[in-house]
Design an enzyme around this catalytic site. Structure first.
Site, mmCIF file in Angstrom:
data_model
loop_
_atom_site.group_PDB
_atom_site.id
_atom_site.type_symbol
_atom_site.label_atom_id
_atom_site.label_comp_id
_atom_site.label_asym_id
_atom_site.label_seq_id
_atom_site.Cartn_x
_atom_site.Cartn_y
_atom_site.Cartn_z
ATOM 1 N N SER A 56 0.831 -1.206 0.000
ATOM 2 C CA SER A 56 0.000 0.000 0.000
ATOM 3 C C SER A 56 0.874 1.268 0.000
ATOM 4 O O SER A 56 1.698 1.445 -0.889
ATOM 5 C CB SER A 56 -0.959 -0.040 1.196
ATOM 6 O OG SER A 56 -2.009 0.879 1.037
ATOM 7 N N ASP A 222 -5.572 -3.724 -2.802
ATOM 8 C CA ASP A 222 -4.541 -3.488 -1.790
ATOM 9 C C ASP A 222 -4.090 -4.790 -1.116
ATOM 10 O O ASP A 222 -4.911 -5.582 -0.652
ATOM 11 C CB ASP A 222 -5.119 -2.544 -0.729
ATOM 12 C CG ASP A 222 -4.091 -1.976 0.217
ATOM 13 O OD1 ASP A 222 -3.343 -2.754 0.830
ATOM 14 O OD2 ASP A 222 -4.041 -0.738 0.361
#
Length: 391
Positions: A56, A222
């Site tokens: 991320s 993600d």
């Protein structure tokens, strides 16, 4: 306050008693400025990673570091974090609240205002709110599956990251993501992929805020949905089993106080969810590696003419005499920070996070055992500033 903490000087790489130096960057949105501060301290100590893995926001920071020469990395990180925290009006005015901003109550109010602004409009150069709400858009389109558009992030990455350099292999880069269709956790790695902005964006495509990113016909979200810490990937995907110094920079602490209201419950839930149980993973690896080293020592004592069969080949493939230093640097949230701390993009908070990372790393590096090859039987040394050396 001027964000220029100090000029970054070009320095030669520090020689350490390890074959590989890794930097492992957890996801955590706006808290990622802490990782910028940590890297600045490492760079000042002439410690330059051979391998950077991120999830991320950690993948974004990792790409900026790996995609620039050492003497430019801190400046590019600082440029990114200054750019994405330029939305709040009080940031444009240079924090007109002065000393009032130091009180927990005032800071909590300012932080909530900044977080609400990010929810309403986004963060400059990172993501922007869609003009048409998702449930009013045609099904199957990116606009129907997310609240924000992340096309600005692609332009920011193209400006701040030299992807030719990143893919040249001078510094190995890894970014974790999740295949939306299969649910499988994957890593985009310069040893197996040609990295583009989309690979970095996929690692940070947290739903339902951000849309999935398409790569080679597949959609990715993600990596933090499955695991927010890349330590296991680095340990398991290194076939050469090198002596390794790993700096694990976490943005979420698995330990915290018992919540006393619903707001604190939301904060604590997020901390537990995204901390990825780093300490537990490290402890498990320590136990496994103790067995690997014992097995390696046993195999070395076998007679030279001992018959090698398939079972022996399997044992040799998992045996290892390598050593690991795993250095934990974990951001400790302040009292005024709540559940919105990962999407609170004020300049003031960014500076606080960066400063905290820098000082935590400086204090960690004051302990000589951090950079010393371990001599314990299990071959794994761990250090956590909070537990082992906070001053």
């Amino acid at each position: 306050m001027n964000f220029q903490l100090r000029p970054h000087l070009a320095t030669a790489e520090r020689r350490l008693p390890f074959e590989c130096v890794t930097l492992l960057l957890q996801g955590g949105g706006a808290l990622g400025a802490y990782q910028g501060g940590v890297y600045e301290a490492l760079a000042e100590a002439n410690i330059h990673p051979d391998w950077i893995a991120g999830i991320s926001i950690g993948a974004i920071n990792a790409a900026i570091i790996a995609g620039n020469p050492p003497n430019c990395r801190v400046d590019r990180l600082r440029e990114f974090w200054t750019h994405v925290t330029s939305s709040a009006p009080w940031d444009w005015l240079g924090n007109p609240f002065g000393d009032l901003a130091r009180s927990d109550d005032t800071r909590n109010l300012l932080n909530q205002m900044s977080a609400n602004l990010a929810v309403a409009s986004g963060a400059t150069g990172f993501f922007s709110a869609r003009t048409v709400m998702p449930w009013l858009q045609s099904g199957g389109t990116p606009g129907a599956t997310s609240f924000y558009d992340t096309s600005d992030l692609k332009h920011t990455l193209e400006r701040l990251v030299d992807f030719d350099r990143l893919n040249a292999g001078m510094t190995r880069f890894s970014a974790g993501a999740v295949n939306v269709r299969t649910g499988n956790f994957v890593y985009f790695d310069t040893s197996t992929h040609k990295i583009a902005p989309e690979h970095v964006m996929a690692s940070g495509a947290l739903p339902p805020g951000f849309p999935a990113v398409e790569i080679d016909g597949e959609q990715y979200w993600d990596g933090g949905l499955v695991s927010n810490t890349p330590l296991q990937w680095v340990i398991e995907s290194d076939p050469r089993r090198q002596d390794t110094l790993a700096f694990q920079v976490d943005l979420w602490s698995s330990q915290g106080a018992l919540p006393r209201n619903l707001a604190q419950v939301a904060t604590r839930q997020k901390e537990i969810q995204f901390s990825s149980r780093t300490r537990a993973s490290t402890g498990q690896f320590k136990n496994v590696h103790r067995i690997q080293r014992a097995l390696d020592a046993l195999l070395r004592r076998l007679p030279a003419d001992f018959e090698e069969n398939d079972d022996l080949k399997i044992l040799k493939s998992v045996a290892s005499d390598k050593v690991y230093n795993i250095i934990h640097l974990i951001y400790r949230a302040q009292n005024y920070e709540g559940h919105s701390k990962d999407y609170e993009f004020s300049r003031l908070s960014m500076q606080d996070h960066w400063r905290a990372g820098y000082h935590d790393a400086v204090r960690t590096l004051r302990h000589p055992e951090v950079l010393t090859r371990p001599t314990s039987l299990d071959g794994v040394f761990t250090f956590d500033l909070e537990r082992d050396g906070r001053e």
